[in-house]
Design a protein around this motif. Sequence first.
Motif, short mmCIF file in Angstrom:
data_model
loop_
_atom_site.label_atom_id
_atom_site.label_comp_id
_atom_site.label_asym_id
_atom_site.label_seq_id
_atom_site.Cartn_x
_atom_site.Cartn_y
_atom_site.Cartn_z
N ARG A 1 -5.26 0.64 -1.94
CA ARG A 1 -4.31 1.35 -2.80
C ARG A 1 -3.34 2.12 -1.92
O ARG A 1 -3.75 2.83 -0.99
CB ARG A 1 -5.04 2.34 -3.72
N ILE A 2 -2.05 1.93 -2.17
CA ILE A 2 -1.01 2.71 -1.50
C ILE A 2 -0.81 3.94 -2.38
O ILE A 2 -0.04 3.93 -3.33
CB ILE A 2 0.30 1.91 -1.34
N GLY B 1 2.43 4.31 9.30
CA GLY B 1 1.75 5.55 8.96
C GLY B 1 1.75 5.89 7.49
O GLY B 1 1.42 7.03 7.12
N VAL B 2 2.10 4.95 6.62
CA VAL B 2 2.06 5.20 5.18
C VAL B 2 0.61 5.33 4.73
O VAL B 2 -0.24 4.50 5.08
CB VAL B 2 2.77 4.07 4.40
N PHE B 3 0.32 6.36 3.95
CA PHE B 3 -1.06 6.61 3.54
C PHE B 3 -1.55 5.52 2.58
O PHE B 3 -0.92 5.25 1.56
CB PHE B 3 -1.20 7.97 2.87
N MET B 4 -2.68 4.93 2.92
CA MET B 4 -3.34 3.93 2.07
C MET B 4 -4.84 4.18 2.13
O MET B 4 -5.34 4.79 3.07
CB MET B 4 -3.02 2.51 2.54
N THR C 1 2.68 -7.30 5.11
CA THR C 1 3.45 -6.12 4.73
C THR C 1 2.56 -4.89 4.65
O THR C 1 2.97 -3.79 5.02
CB THR C 1 4.18 -6.34 3.40
N PHE C 2 1.34 -5.06 4.17
CA PHE C 2 0.38 -3.96 4.21
C PHE C 2 0.18 -3.49 5.65
O PHE C 2 0.10 -2.29 5.92
CB PHE C 2 -0.97 -4.38 3.62
N GLU D 1 0.45 -4.38 -8.83
CA GLU D 1 -0.89 -4.84 -8.48
C GLU D 1 -1.19 -4.67 -7.00
O GLU D 1 -2.28 -4.27 -6.62
CB GLU D 1 -1.05 -6.30 -8.91
N GLY D 2 -0.23 -4.97 -6.14
CA GLY D 2 -0.48 -4.86 -4.71
C GLY D 2 -0.74 -3.45 -4.26
O GLY D 2 -1.51 -3.21 -3.33
N ALA D 3 -0.11 -2.48 -4.92
CA ALA D 3 -0.30 -1.07 -4.57
C ALA D 3 -1.55 -0.49 -5.22
O ALA D 3 -1.91 0.66 -4.95
CB ALA D 3 0.92 -0.26 -5.00
#
Length: 539
Positions: free
Chosen positions: A488-489, A281-284, A273-274, A508-510
């Motif tokens: 980190r998202i 294009g989601v900023f991480m 999913t990451f 936690e995942g973010a």
Amino acid sequence: MIRITELRLPIDHPPEALEAAILKRLHLDLKDLIRFTVFKRSYDARKNVALAFIYTVDISVRDESSILQAFANDIHVRPAPDTNYHFVAKAPDAIQVGKALRPVVIGFGPCGIFAALVLAQMGFKPIVLERGKPVRERTQDTWGLWRKNVLNPESNVQFGEGGAGTFSDGKLYSQIKDPKFYGRKVLNEFVKAGAPQEILYVAKPHIGTFRLVGMVEKIREEIIALGGEIRFTQKVIGFDIEHGQIQGVKIEGHPDLRANHVVLALGHSARDTFQALDNAGVFMEAKPFSVGFRIEHPQSLIDKARLGPHAGNPMIGAADYKLVHHAKNGRSVYSFCMCPGGTVVAATSEPNRVVTNGMSQYSRNERNANAGIVVGITPDDYPGGAMAGIEFQRAIESKAYVLGGSTYEAPGQLVGDFLAGKPSTEFGSVLPSYKPGVHLTDLAESLPAYAIEAIREAIPAFEKQIKGFSMKDAVLTGVETRTSSPLRITRGPNLQSLNVKGLYPAGEGAGYAGGILSAGVDGIKVAEAVALDYLSQSF
């Protein structure tokens, strides 16, 4: 209400002694005390002092203002803060009649559970997408790996109802700042779902795996009763984003789901999913995490070292520890997720990889104590962008699989042999608890050289704090890689993604929590942000 802190009583005091101590402390007559509740109870078990409980109590009295005035200069007598939870919004009519898209929560671990619960309690009827199975089916799949060496990549310690926290010690304490007492909301909901009342006041509350299973089911039932939906085996594989606004999510084997408010409560192991977020294009950004081993000692050794003459006192229970060492090579080594009287468990979610974690039941009465002994890693150790840390973890986990014999057994080594730099060939007095089993080898090959060097330096240093910590027969089991998310998202002050409106990274995942309590708290915060954004819109 008035709060009294630092009220000390012998650990074996009768129940009525606490009320008597309150009356004496405030110079009250019994008729003036309306009621009292214990807000917190810790203990003082220093070796050279009398064993004692230390209480924080909230009391209601007939003349509160006079008491507060009389003790105005006493820092241990103060007005009690309001720890009740107050909802920030009520769902607009458009949600109730189906004219607005409902919020979507991806993931049903502690963060997703509380995001969905609070949204449901405010009337927003959330839709939860969980890639794994309901908790009892998931438990059977998890035992399949532990007992039969059979991994289900979509239903295991990491994935399924309850999240990774379900198969853990069930620790319910955190060092996060919590000025609005969201943690109290988490604990109260757990008690309502069947947790023991004591988690509201003991200093280090925990629940244990078996109790968590039933609690998670009850919270799920409440969400559904309030109009929410929990959809299991719904793996999100893509995101529909237009002009910087989330429009929906793509689900494997199911129609796309339209949504303009999506909570990402993924957990730290949702690697695919990451990747989907990265593709969209989601900023991480990459962040530090840690890698290392699990270490097991006899719980009796830890009890004696930590509690001295108080070891074995049933009012205290099994002792824990928290250790940190700053190695000469610049690395920090620390204990992680210490599980008194627990077991080391197989926690992989991907084929042909080995990952360990720790777990305890509520009783904490297994023979061994275990904890992660881990070394800090930074993005400088794995250059290459936000996703590089995942590949770093995977390489270590794959190597551990091979070192363990390529059967999901974990590689292990006795502490004495690890410190001496030689492979282990047979166990001593400490038998490892990890299932499917531990294959003795040389763990020096399993981690980068700087991590091995730092751990070899740290274990003798920890011996100075806990006598017996470096005992030759203690067992190291590899590898511990999923201490926290490797990325980190990133989100802004409105708790939305920096570059995608309507997308709420959480838990936690973010990269915004670490453990059951902090993840639950973050879920509440994000639920509130979602609710307030709905209210800002016109339907």
